[in-house]
Design an enzyme around this catalytic site. Structure first.
Site, PDB file in Angstrom:
ATOM      1  N   ASP A 180      -5.307  -0.693  -1.467  1.00  0.00           N
ATOM      2  CA  ASP A 180      -6.442  -1.292  -2.169  1.00  0.00           C
ATOM      3  C   ASP A 180      -7.525  -1.685  -1.173  1.00  0.00           C
ATOM      4  O   ASP A 180      -8.658  -1.945  -1.561  1.00  0.00           O
ATOM      5  CB  ASP A 180      -5.993  -2.579  -2.880  1.00  0.00           C
TER       6      ASP A 180
ATOM      7  N   GLU B  87      11.823  -2.590   5.665  1.00  0.00           N
ATOM      8  CA  GLU B  87      11.109  -3.798   5.252  1.00  0.00           C
ATOM      9  C   GLU B  87      11.479  -4.923   6.215  1.00  0.00           C
ATOM     10  O   GLU B  87      12.654  -5.186   6.452  1.00  0.00           O
ATOM     11  CB  GLU B  87      11.493  -4.161   3.809  1.00  0.00           C
TER      12      GLU B  87
ATOM     13  N   GLU C 114       9.936   5.264   3.647  1.00  0.00           N
ATOM     14  CA  GLU C 114       8.839   4.363   3.277  1.00  0.00           C
ATOM     15  C   GLU C 114       8.860   3.170   4.219  1.00  0.00           C
ATOM     16  O   GLU C 114       9.916   2.540   4.403  1.00  0.00           O
ATOM     17  CB  GLU C 114       8.970   3.861   1.824  1.00  0.00           C
TER      18      GLU C 114
ATOM     19  N   ASP D 146       0.055  -4.004   5.158  1.00  0.00           N
ATOM     20  CA  ASP D 146      -0.703  -5.207   5.521  1.00  0.00           C
ATOM     21  C   ASP D 146      -1.961  -4.804   6.289  1.00  0.00           C
ATOM     22  O   ASP D 146      -1.880  -4.021   7.245  1.00  0.00           O
ATOM     23  CB  ASP D 146       0.167  -6.126   6.388  1.00  0.00           C
TER      24      ASP D 146
ATOM     25  N   THR E 129       3.407   1.116  -6.975  1.00  0.00           N
ATOM     26  CA  THR E 129       4.096   0.023  -6.284  1.00  0.00           C
ATOM     27  C   THR E 129       3.761  -1.300  -6.986  1.00  0.00           C
ATOM     28  O   THR E 129       2.913  -1.346  -7.885  1.00  0.00           O
ATOM     29  CB  THR E 129       3.639  -0.054  -4.812  1.00  0.00           C
ATOM     30  N   GLU E 130       4.382  -2.394  -6.528  1.00  0.00           N
ATOM     31  CA  GLU E 130       4.074  -3.699  -7.144  1.00  0.00           C
ATOM     32  C   GLU E 130       2.612  -4.083  -6.894  1.00  0.00           C
ATOM     33  O   GLU E 130       1.898  -4.523  -7.796  1.00  0.00           O
ATOM     34  CB  GLU E 130       4.955  -4.816  -6.566  1.00  0.00           C
ATOM     35  N   TYR E 131       2.173  -3.929  -5.640  1.00  0.00           N
ATOM     36  CA  TYR E 131       0.785  -4.268  -5.311  1.00  0.00           C
ATOM     37  C   TYR E 131      -0.181  -3.379  -6.092  1.00  0.00           C
ATOM     38  O   TYR E 131      -1.213  -3.822  -6.563  1.00  0.00           O
ATOM     39  CB  TYR E 131       0.549  -4.129  -3.801  1.00  0.00           C
ATOM     40  N   GLU E 132       0.178  -2.136  -6.208  1.00  0.00           N
ATOM     41  CA  GLU E 132      -0.679  -1.186  -6.925  1.00  0.00           C
ATOM     42  C   GLU E 132      -0.853  -1.614  -8.385  1.00  0.00           C
ATOM     43  O   GLU E 132      -1.983  -1.653  -8.901  1.00  0.00           O
ATOM     44  CB  GLU E 132      -0.014   0.199  -6.849  1.00  0.00           C
TER      45      GLU E 132
ATOM     46  N   LYS F 194      -8.121  -8.892  11.456  1.00  0.00           N
ATOM     47  CA  LYS F 194      -8.726  -9.277  12.745  1.00  0.00           C
ATOM     48  C   LYS F 194      -8.584  -8.128  13.756  1.00  0.00           C
ATOM     49  O   LYS F 194      -7.497  -7.549  13.884  1.00  0.00           O
ATOM     50  CB  LYS F 194      -8.036 -10.527  13.290  1.00  0.00           C
TER      51      LYS F 194
HETATM   52  C1  LIG Z   1       1.306  -5.921   1.275  1.00  0.00           C
HETATM   53  S1  LIG Z   1       3.035  -5.672   1.135  1.00  0.00           S
HETATM   54  C2  LIG Z   1       3.149  -4.193   0.137  1.00  0.00           C
HETATM   55  C3  LIG Z   1       4.498  -3.989  -0.437  1.00  0.00           C
HETATM   56  C4  LIG Z   1       4.710  -2.681  -1.243  1.00  0.00           C
HETATM   57  N1  LIG Z   1       4.602  -1.521  -0.387  1.00  0.00           N
HETATM   58  C5  LIG Z   1       3.747  -2.574  -2.379  1.00  0.00           C
HETATM   59  O1  LIG Z   1       2.861  -1.724  -2.324  1.00  0.00           O
HETATM   60  O2  LIG Z   1       3.888  -3.307  -3.351  1.00  0.00           O
HETATM   61  C6  LIG Z   1       3.453  -5.051   2.746  1.00  0.00           C
HETATM   62  C7  LIG Z   1       4.935  -5.118   3.027  1.00  0.00           C
HETATM   63  O3  LIG Z   1       5.180  -4.425   4.230  1.00  0.00           O
HETATM   64  C8  LIG Z   1       6.046  -5.184   5.059  1.00  0.00           C
HETATM   65  N2  LIG Z   1       5.697  -4.812   6.447  1.00  0.00           N
HETATM   66  C9  LIG Z   1       4.495  -4.977   7.038  1.00  0.00           C
HETATM   67  N3  LIG Z   1       4.508  -4.494   8.294  1.00  0.00           N
HETATM   68  C10 LIG Z   1       5.760  -4.019   8.496  1.00  0.00           C
HETATM   69  C11 LIG Z   1       6.403  -3.422   9.593  1.00  0.00           C
HETATM   70  N4  LIG Z   1       5.750  -3.209  10.760  1.00  0.00           N
HETATM   71  N5  LIG Z   1       7.698  -3.050   9.479  1.00  0.00           N
HETATM   72  C12 LIG Z   1       8.367  -3.277   8.309  1.00  0.00           C
HETATM   73  N6  LIG Z   1       7.806  -3.852   7.218  1.00  0.00           N
HETATM   74  C13 LIG Z   1       6.520  -4.211   7.307  1.00  0.00           C
HETATM   75  C14 LIG Z   1       5.756  -6.629   4.718  1.00  0.00           C
HETATM   76  O4  LIG Z   1       6.843  -7.481   4.995  1.00  0.00           O
HETATM   77  C15 LIG Z   1       5.466  -6.530   3.222  1.00  0.00           C
HETATM   78  O5  LIG Z   1       6.629  -6.705   2.448  1.00  0.00           O
END
Ligand SMILES: C[S@@+](CC[C@H](N)C(=O)[O-])C[C@H]1O[C@@H](n2cnc3c(N)ncnc32)[C@H](O)[C@@H]1O
Length: 214
Positions: free
Chosen positions: A155, A70, A45, A119, A192-195, A123
């Site tokens: 989302d 992460e 993941e 993420d 997931t948490e965001y979900e 942009k």
């Molecule tokens: C919007 S959060 C979603 C977290 C989790 N997957 C959820 O659905 O609840 C995105 C996470 O991905 C991590 N992240 C983003 N780009 C990344 C990358 N290139 N490599 C490692 N982690 C990354 C960020 O630090 C953040 O914690």
């Protein structure tokens, strides 16, 4: 995700070097199974957040091994605490930006890949940072077993549209997709948490499963 400043975590994480792989990741290329008590299919993941998904999956599928990447150490430390509390043997964690996947993993070393609520980088000049940009897809293609799947949930409707375009432009195959996972017949795995947050707000959840073998 908001960054909290917790400088002590840099030190605290060192006590978990059996769980969080802190040495040179390239030295584990092709040998990740050796870091687990049992050799079994290896799932990855990227962007674990606080770990609800990877922890839930590791509990649900003890016959699989899971690696979570992460970039944010504060966030990753929450995953560490969850894994420790449950004493899960089938999780290992990487604290890094997933930009060097092909240097860390051997060809076909990964069985299944999960991208959850990545993420969006809205942009255009940041498009290459999106985890479904073709540059990332090409890396996934190398480290995934041929014909195996990437599972992507978001989302973000714009990121989902971008992803479908990338997949179509580069002739990857979509096995299944929906723009409303919770009102579809597609079974969901672990939220997931965001979900959980977005579902509670009534937001539609986009999902697709795709394979990168051409
Ligand atoms: C919007 S959060 C979603 C977290 C989790 N997957 C959820 O659905 O609840 C995105 C996470 O991905 C991590 N992240 C983003 N780009 C990344 C990358 N290139 N490599 C490692 N982690 C990354 C960020 O630090 C953040 O914690």
């Amino acid at each position: 995700m908001r960054l909290r400043k917790k400088p002590w975590i840099e030190q605290a994480i060192l006590e978990h070097s059996d769980l969080v792989i802190l040495d040179d990741l390239t030295t584990h290329k092709g040998n990740w199974q050796k870091l687990f008590p049992t050799s079994q299919p290896l799932c990855l993941e990227i962007g674990t957040g606080r770990g609800s998904f990877i922890v839930g999956m590791a509990q649900k599928y003890p016959e699989r091994n899971f690696i979570g990447i992460e970039a944010n150490l504060d966030v990753l430390y929450d995953v560490v605490k969850k894994v420790r509390a449950l004493q899960l043997p089938n999780i290992r964690l990487i604290r890094d930006n997933a930009i060097s996947l092909t240097e860390w993993f051997a060809p076909a070393e990964i069985e299944t890949l999960y991208l959850n609520f990545s993420d969006p980088w809205p942009k255009n000049r940041h498009a290459k940072r999106r985890l479904t940009h073709n540059n990332f897809l090409k890396m996934y293609q190398q480290i995934l077993k041929s014909g195996n799947s990437v599972h992507f949930k978001t989302d973000n409707d714009q990121l989902f549209a971008f992803t479908l375009e990338e997949l179509a432009t580069h002739n990857y195959q979509i096995k299944q997709y929906t723009t409303d996972l919770y009102n579809s017949s597609i079974p969901n795995s672990v939220a997931t948490e965001y979900e959980q947050k977005f579902v509670a707000l009534g937001k539609n959840i986009n999902y697709c499963e795709f394979t990168l073998s051409i």
